[in-house]
Structure formats: C-alpha cells, structure tokens
Motif scaffolding. Structure first.
Motif, PDB file in Angstrom:
ATOM      1  N   GLY A 146       0.836  -1.193   0.000  1.00  0.00           N
ATOM      2  CA  GLY A 146       0.000   0.000   0.000  1.00  0.00           C
ATOM      3  C   GLY A 146       0.869   1.240   0.000  1.00  0.00           C
ATOM      4  O   GLY A 146       2.045   1.120   0.259  1.00  0.00           O
ATOM      5  N   PHE A 147       0.340   2.399  -0.243  1.00  0.00           N
ATOM      6  CA  PHE A 147      -1.008   2.547  -0.729  1.00  0.00           C
ATOM      7  C   PHE A 147      -1.022   2.773  -2.228  1.00  0.00           C
ATOM      8  O   PHE A 147      -1.632   2.017  -2.936  1.00  0.00           O
ATOM      9  CB  PHE A 147      -1.670   3.723  -0.014  1.00  0.00           C
ATOM     10  CG  PHE A 147      -2.503   3.241   1.109  1.00  0.00           C
ATOM     11  CD1 PHE A 147      -1.973   2.899   2.306  1.00  0.00           C
ATOM     12  CD2 PHE A 147      -3.863   3.080   0.904  1.00  0.00           C
ATOM     13  CE1 PHE A 147      -2.794   2.416   3.316  1.00  0.00           C
ATOM     14  CE2 PHE A 147      -4.673   2.608   1.914  1.00  0.00           C
ATOM     15  CZ  PHE A 147      -4.142   2.274   3.120  1.00  0.00           C
ATOM     16  N   GLY A 148      -0.340   3.790  -2.700  1.00  0.00           N
ATOM     17  CA  GLY A 148      -0.344   3.989  -4.128  1.00  0.00           C
ATOM     18  C   GLY A 148       0.377   5.255  -4.506  1.00  0.00           C
ATOM     19  O   GLY A 148       0.930   5.944  -3.644  1.00  0.00           O
ATOM     20  N   PHE A 168      -3.027   5.588  -8.785  1.00  0.00           N
ATOM     21  CA  PHE A 168      -2.789   4.173  -9.049  1.00  0.00           C
ATOM     22  C   PHE A 168      -2.676   3.533  -7.681  1.00  0.00           C
ATOM     23  O   PHE A 168      -1.651   3.590  -7.031  1.00  0.00           O
ATOM     24  CB  PHE A 168      -1.517   3.991  -9.890  1.00  0.00           C
ATOM     25  CG  PHE A 168      -1.616   4.724 -11.191  1.00  0.00           C
ATOM     26  CD1 PHE A 168      -2.128   4.096 -12.294  1.00  0.00           C
ATOM     27  CD2 PHE A 168      -1.270   6.058 -11.281  1.00  0.00           C
ATOM     28  CE1 PHE A 168      -2.283   4.776 -13.485  1.00  0.00           C
ATOM     29  CE2 PHE A 168      -1.423   6.753 -12.463  1.00  0.00           C
ATOM     30  CZ  PHE A 168      -1.920   6.111 -13.568  1.00  0.00           C
ATOM     31  N   ASP A 169      -3.801   3.007  -7.249  1.00  0.00           N
ATOM     32  CA  ASP A 169      -3.985   2.642  -5.855  1.00  0.00           C
ATOM     33  C   ASP A 169      -3.985   1.114  -5.795  1.00  0.00           C
ATOM     34  O   ASP A 169      -4.535   0.461  -6.663  1.00  0.00           O
ATOM     35  CB  ASP A 169      -5.342   3.215  -5.435  1.00  0.00           C
ATOM     36  CG  ASP A 169      -5.590   3.129  -3.954  1.00  0.00           C
ATOM     37  OD1 ASP A 169      -4.956   2.287  -3.304  1.00  0.00           O
ATOM     38  OD2 ASP A 169      -6.414   3.897  -3.457  1.00  0.00           O
ATOM     39  N   THR A 170      -3.376   0.560  -4.770  1.00  0.00           N
ATOM     40  CA  THR A 170      -3.387  -0.904  -4.696  1.00  0.00           C
ATOM     41  C   THR A 170      -4.164  -1.409  -3.499  1.00  0.00           C
ATOM     42  O   THR A 170      -4.156  -2.581  -3.188  1.00  0.00           O
ATOM     43  CB  THR A 170      -1.946  -1.453  -4.629  1.00  0.00           C
ATOM     44  OG1 THR A 170      -1.266  -0.788  -3.572  1.00  0.00           O
ATOM     45  CG2 THR A 170      -1.226  -1.206  -5.917  1.00  0.00           C
ATOM     46  N   MET A 185      -0.967  -4.296 -10.643  1.00  0.00           N
ATOM     47  CA  MET A 185       0.092  -3.303 -10.819  1.00  0.00           C
ATOM     48  C   MET A 185       1.292  -3.589  -9.937  1.00  0.00           C
ATOM     49  O   MET A 185       2.419  -3.290 -10.290  1.00  0.00           O
ATOM     50  CB  MET A 185      -0.468  -1.902 -10.545  1.00  0.00           C
ATOM     51  CG  MET A 185      -1.554  -1.531 -11.538  1.00  0.00           C
ATOM     52  SD  MET A 185      -2.073   0.184 -11.414  1.00  0.00           S
ATOM     53  CE  MET A 185      -2.946   0.172  -9.863  1.00  0.00           C
ATOM     54  N   ALA A 186       1.022  -4.172  -8.755  1.00  0.00           N
ATOM     55  CA  ALA A 186       2.137  -4.424  -7.849  1.00  0.00           C
ATOM     56  C   ALA A 186       2.886  -5.699  -8.219  1.00  0.00           C
ATOM     57  O   ALA A 186       3.950  -5.971  -7.682  1.00  0.00           O
ATOM     58  CB  ALA A 186       1.631  -4.505  -6.412  1.00  0.00           C
TER      59      ALA A 186
END
Ligand SMILES: *[C@@H]1O[C@H](CO)[C@@H](O)[C@H](O)[C@H]1NC(C)=O
Ligand SMILES: *[C@@H]1O[C@H](CO)[C@@H](O)[C@H](O)[C@H]1NC(C)=O
Ligand SMILES: *[C@@H]1O[C@H](CO)[C@@H](O)[C@H](O)[C@H]1NC(C)=O
Ligand SMILES: *[C@@H]1O[C@H](CO)[C@@H](O)[C@H](O)[C@H]1NC(C)=O
Ligand SMILES: *[C@@H]1O[C@H](CO)[C@@H](O)[C@H](O)[C@H]1NC(C)=O
Length: 683
Positions: A109-111, A151-153, A199-200
C-alpha cells in the motif's frame, strides 16, 4: 543601455508576451531515468537512486514522497481569442513508467498519483489513502485545486468508492475518485475485452494520459511493460472540465504514500507537455525496474545452504512433477484475488468430484449454452444440479460474480436456491439445489405413455400458490427488488412432495427498490413476454406478473401459450369468457374433477394479470391475496379496458412473435439462460 528597447516599449511588451507563449508551448519535459541534475523538487521520502530510479517511498509505514517538476506550467487560457471565446484549461499530455514493489506475502500500500497542484507544498496532507495530497479536513474542498490520477493498490476508501484495490482513479480536489477502473488494458483488436493485471505484481507499468481542454476529454491508458501502447484507453471521459481546477500556474509531478500496509513506489521515466503530445519514452533508455523483493535470507552459512538446497531441489523437482501431472489432471484452478472473498464460490475440484468429472452419465440436460449435471457434493453429501456454461462470452466476470453473490443470498422455500458458483477459465458453473421431479412444463405436457401420473386440480392450485409466494418474495420481500424475467412453466420445478419452486435466476438482474431498469435487450421466452417489454425493453415487476398470468392460464387449461401460429392461449380464454363458457377451457385431463370456484378464480386472475396495459395488472402481493381468497377478485367490468377488445391482445402477441429476432439476440446475461425443457426431459 538598451536604448532601442527603451525607445520601443511596445516591442518590449511584445517580446515579453512571446517569451511567455514560448514558455507555455514548448516546455516539454522528458526524463528517461533520473539523476541529481534532474530539475525536480523532491520532498518527504523521495530520493534519486544511483540506479537512476526515482524512489518516492520506501517500505516504512505512513510516509509520503513527492516529486514535482521544479518550475510551474501555465495551465489556463484566460484570453481565448477563438470562438466561443470562453476561457479553458490548457490541454496536456504525459507518458510515464512506474513500478510498485510490495511485500511477497500480504498486500502492499497505498499507491501513487500523477498530480497537478498549485504548489509543491501540501500542508497537513496525510499518508495512506490520502496519498500525501489532502487530509480528512480538506478532502474534496474546491479550494485545493488538485487534479490527480491515482494508481492505488488498496481498496476500501469510504466503503463504496474504490471497491476494487488495484485500480486507476481520476480524482479532483480529493480522494473520492470521480472515475475508477480496475487496472487493465483493452486487448488489441478487440472492442472492449479487458485484460486485468496487478500493478504491484508486474515489473513496471506504463501510463499515457491525455487531456484536451477545449473538448474536455480525458484519456488514461495503461499497460504492463514491455507491452506497446494499447490502442484504446481504459478510461475515456468526455466530460471533465478542469477550468475551475487549474490555476494559471501549476506544478506537475507525482505523490506517493504508504499506510499500515507498505510498498516502495518508483518512477522510471516521465515526459510531460502542455498543448502538445508528450514525447514518448524510449523504453530501452529507462533504468531497469527495481527487483521485486525476496524473502529475507537470514541464514548466514551460504555454502551450507547451497548444499542443503541442492539436495532439496531434487525432491522439489519430483514434487513439482507430480503437481504438474495433478494440475493437468484436475485442470487446476487459479483463483483471482477478487474471487477469494465470495462466500458462494465453490472449489472447482469439489464440483469435479461431485459430478464424477462431468461424465455423461451424470448429465441431466443440455441447453443452448451448456449442460446440467447432477452431482453429490463430497463435503455434505447433498444432491445438487450443476449448470456448466462453457466458454461464457461475457467479460465482466467480476461484476457478474457480484451479482451471483447477491442472488446466492436469496432463500425461500419456493425458489430453487442458487447455492453458489465457480469459474474456471472461461467456464462458469452454477450450483443449484437438485429438484427430483422435473419441471411443471414436463409434468403438464409429458406424453401420456411415459407414466400415467396427471396433476389433479388441488395439486395444480397449490403449485400456483407456491409460485406466487416465490415471486412475491423476489418482488417485495427481499432487500432488493429482483425481477425474474423468465417466469414460465419450464422454470418451475416440482419437488418430491409436489411443492413448486421457481428456478433459473440466470436472467434476473437486481434492482434496488424503486430504481428503473437500464436494460437494452429483451430477455425472456416467447409467449410469456409482456407486450410492452418488446417495445421498451424495460423489465419490471409488471412484466413478471404478465408471465405469471400466462402460467395461471396454462395450468388451468393444460395448453401451451402459443401452440401454432394460430393459437394464442390468452385470446382463446377471453373468447370463451365472452361466450359465457369459461369452464370450457379447463384441461380435459382433469376429467371435470375440480373446484369450480377455484378454477374460475385462476382463469379470471390469469386474464387480469395478462392485461395489455401494464398498470392495470395487479401486484404480486395482490395476486397472492386473490389466490388465497383473502380478497375477492374485482368485477371484470371494473378492469377498465381490454378484456372487451381481444383484437388488442392478439396484436400484442403478434408483436411478441415478430420480435423473435430481438429475443434471440440477447444481452450477455442471456448466455446463461438455457432451455430447461431438455434438461427436464432427461430427468
Ligand atoms: C524510509 O524513508 C523515511 C523517510 O524519508 C526515512 O526516515 C527512513 O529511514 C527510510 N527507511 C528506510 C528503511 O530506508
Ligand atoms: C488578458 O485579457 C485581459 C483583459 O482583456 C488583459 O488585461 C490581460 O493582459 C490579458 N492577458 C494576456 C496574457 O494576454
Ligand atoms: C475549504 O477550504 C477553505 C480554505 O481553507 C475554507 O475556508 C472553507 O471553509 C473550506 N470549505 C469546506 C466546505 O470545508
Ligand atoms: C481519447 O481516445 C480516443 C479513442 O482512442 C480518441 O479518439 C481521442 O482523440 C482521445 N482523446 C484525447 C484527448 O487524446
Ligand atoms: C531507443 O534508444 C536506443 C538506444 O539509445 C536506440 O538504439 C533506439 O534507436 C531508440 N529507439 C527509438 C525509437 O528512438
């Protein structure tokens, strides 16, 4: 002394103006990797590494890193000299590559967010969900003048927005995204096939953002490196006016934060330009993406470790080999993250065992899109019917799963309960209660030689009451309004005690109470579709009542709603009603053994429900009361209209018949509608 300039102040102003224009128009920024000469303003945890990576955050909790281009950009055209002369925000375009390194286990986290803001300082801004841009007090305040693409994970900001972690969101002045999309790119050569990615988990993600200030359109395109730019953006919005967001001079850059969960956020390259096309990054010039983190190796005696490891490797290889064979055999399922928290999700393995590997002897029916198998769940020993929809053509699996999840919560003794579902690659499996006696359609119309069992009137009347109770539950008694959309005799299943259960919620879509349907295509079965549905395509409780009316008539008369081009059940009953001989239509198989009052009620109620005008039809609540003799049926003279005009009814039927094309060209949900007729034939 610069005499010529002194002598010509106009020229001075002109030059100044030119230089201003020049600054706005041509200042394209491009970084392919970063170094100490990069003109960036770094704040918080941001650092430039010797590997030429810009690291915005490390893995400490609750930290914020900012990196903004050191000089601001002119972002407003206040003096628009072209019609319509309205001021507007300048267009801009950017291309960048970022990388997120999260812990191997658990979520990071977070983004990070591409950000345009009036200052490089964000006093009081908080980490975590606020991405270092705002805090709980000024979140969403128009005076922030912040535009960000996040761009949040991590999911779960304010419950309903950002329901999906791993997403792209467009934010204005706060963290409540005005648009969000799960991270995905549109597959090349397709119109809207979204290929999801995490994305991660990928090495790096490339992003292209374009904003057109005059047309007020915003495009965001993403793709994991090293894929080329997809030709369609994942976010395309034609209604984003940044005029009130931008100030004349704005800083452009990035902000990233960590919360309780942490990831390292890196930038590999970045280009940006106002009023132009951002120079494309040459990927081969970018620094290498940061290595994904490995489990810490705390064991100091590396050599010993290598010795042991090589011993283990052999064993591991053996195990892997067996596992591969096993996976081949089981066609092993790979769960996507969003599937984990769906309580109604079955394991593919269990269904495979339950149906003995979907062998033919378990097959109880085949329909247009797949087959139905009988199965016995290994864990509970319960009998189930498993609908297997092969290569389902819909792509919104996640939305679809959400829908199934909520349908799985429906529980009523007169519904065939959907116990759960399972997805394997493109196959979708729906698990229902197994109902032994087959469908009402089959029981009513089966060939006589099959066995001599005929439903007597009392049984038929109870079946109708059961179904009306089931429909009433769907329409009015559950927390959401559920429109069934395909009420028909072949969707009514009869259990061992001759109780009826309404099945096949495949076509049902959920409606919140009072909300109007947004359907575009007609879903249903010819003969049961209310006439207005073919025109408007809007299914509602009324259209289910119509279908139920047809079922009422069918059960009393033992005739199908449309038997040939010439026979329309509803019309035929009306004709006999007008001739004063309504009991003539009663199913001859009943041998005149029936309660006349009940039969007459059912027939009249059938006519009441199948009225051409939707608003004249009773609600399911009312229907249930009539069937229980709680209320007397209104006098037919008071129905107000079309029982007198049978021609209008047949007109409605013709419409239905001629719309066959529409009915067959169904929307994506229809793909899980199957003709249960054939299934029942197998039972
Ligand atoms: C991470 O960044 C913070 C803020 O710059 C710094 O205080 C901390 O020492 C860094 N931690 C590591 C492990 O580098
Ligand atoms: C824009 O127009 C205003 C009023 O017409 C004028 O005062 C100002 O100098 C103009 N600005 C530019 C950048 O042309
Ligand atoms: C927005 O921020 C401004 C300036 O800080 C403040 O005066 C105003 O009260 C805030 N508005 C809201 C709705 O919080
Ligand atoms: C956004 O994408 C669409 C489709 O690719 C394209 O037609 C449009 O010109 C793009 N808009 C901008 C502002 O780049
Ligand atoms: C990208 O950079 C490499 C190495 O500098 C160069 O050989 C290549 O031609 C460049 N590609 C483009 C499209 O400019």
């Amino acid at each position: 002394m610069p005499i010529p300039l002194m002598a010509s102040p106009t020229l001075l102003v002109f030059l100044l103006f030119l230089s201003l224009l020049h600054q706005v128009a041509s200042k394209a920024v491009i970084f392919e990797g970063f170094d100490e000469n990069s003109e960036l303003n770094l704040q918080g945890s941001s650092i430039i590494k010797t590997s030429r990576l810009l690291k915005l955050t490390n893995r400490s909790t609750n930290i914020v890193g900012h990196a903004f281009y050191a000089t601001p950009f002119q972002m407003l055209n206040k003096n628009n000299t072209n019609p319509p002369l309205q001021p507007y925000a300048y267009s801009f375009s950017t291309n960048f590559v970022f990388s997120i390194v999260s812990p191997i286990s658990g979520s990071g986290g977070f983004g990070l967010a591409f950000t345009i803001a009036p200052s490089t300082q964000f006093p009081g801004a908080e980490a975590g969900h606020y991405l270092g841009l705002v805090n709980s007090a000024n979140d969403g305040n128009d005076s922030n003048h912040i535009f960000a693409v996040e761009f949040d994970t991590v999911n779960g900001y304010k419950d309903d927005s950002d329901t999906e972690g791993n997403h792209v969101g467009v934010n204005i002045n706060g963290m409540d995204s005005i648009i969000t999309e799960p991270a995905a790119y549109i597959e090349e050569g397709t119109d809207n096939v979204k290929e999801d990615f995490r994305m991660a988990k990928v090495d790096a993600v490339q992003v292209w953002i374009e904003y057109d200030g005059e047309k007020k359109t915003l495009n965001v395109t993403i793709a994991p490196l090293p894929l080329p730019r997809p030709s369609k953006p994942i976010i395309m919005n034609h209604n984003i006016d940044l005029y009130n967001v931008m100030e004349e001079s704005m800083y452009v850059g990035f902000s990233a934060s960590t919360g309780q969960e942490t990831s390292s956020h890196y930038l590999l390259g970045w280009s940006f330009v106002v009023n132009g096309v951002a120079p494309l990054l040459n990927i081969s010039n970018l620094p290498k993406p940061p290595p994904k983190e490995k489990e810490p190796t705390s064991f100091p005696w590396v050599n010993v470790a290598i010795g042991i490891l090589s011993g283990l490797t052999f064993c591991l290889l053996c195990i892997l080999f067996c596992l591969t064979c096993y996976r081949r055999y089981m066609d092993f399922e790979v769960l996507e993250d969003w599937e984990m928290d769906c309580p109604h999700r079955f394991r593919y393995k269990d269904l495979h065992i339950a149906t003995k590997g979907f062998i033919e002897s378990q097959l109880i029916g085949v329909g247009g899109f797949g087959a139905v198998y009988k199965g016995v769940l290994p864990s509970t020993g319960a009998e189930v019917a498993v609908k297997r929809i092969v290569r389902s053509p819909f792509h919104g699996m996640r939305e679809f799963a959400a829908e199934i999840e909520s349908l799985g919560k429906l529980r009523h003794k007169n519904l065939v309960n959907l116990q759960g579902w399972c997805k394997k690659k493109n196959d979708l499996l729906l698990v229902y209660d197994f109902i032994p006696n087959g469908s009402l359609d089959y029981v009513l119309y089966k060939p006589n030689n099959n066995n001599n069992f005929v439903l007597n009137w009392g049984q038929r009347f109870n079946i109708l009451k059961d179904i009306s109770a089931g429909l009433l539950y769907l329409h009015e008694e559950w927390e959401q309004v559920v429109i069934h959309r395909d009420v028909k005799t072949s969707n009514i299943l009869i259990d061992a005690h001759l109780n009826a259960r309404l099945g096949d919620f495949g076509l049902a879509r959920l409606y919140n109470h009072g909300q109007v349907s947004h359907t575009t295509s007609v879903v249903g079965t010819i003969g049961y579709i209310a006439p207005e549905l073919t025109r408007t395509g809007k299914a509602c409780a009324n259209t289910d009542v119509y279908s139920f009316g047809v079922v009422l008539l069918e059960v009393a008369t033992g005739k199908r709603p449309l038997d040939s081009d010439q026979f329309f059940l509803v019309e035929w009953v009306i004709e006999n009603y007008h001739l004063g001989q309504i009991l003539e239509v009663v199913d001859p198989k009943l041998d005149s053994l029936y309660d006349e009052e009940e039969v007459e009620l059912v027939l009249k109620l059938g006519l009441l429900c199948t009225q051409h005008r939707a608003d004249y039809r009773p609600s399911m609540k009312q229907v249930t009361r009539y069937l229980n003799f709680d209320d007397p049926l209104p006098d037919i003279a008071d129905w107000g209209h079309d029982v007198s005009g049978s021609s209008r009814l047949s007109e409605g039927f013709l419409e239905v018949t001629s719309s066959m094309g529409t009915v067959e060209a169904l929307g994506y949900l229809s793909s899980i509608s199957m003709s249960t007729k054939s299934i029942d034939a197998g039972r």
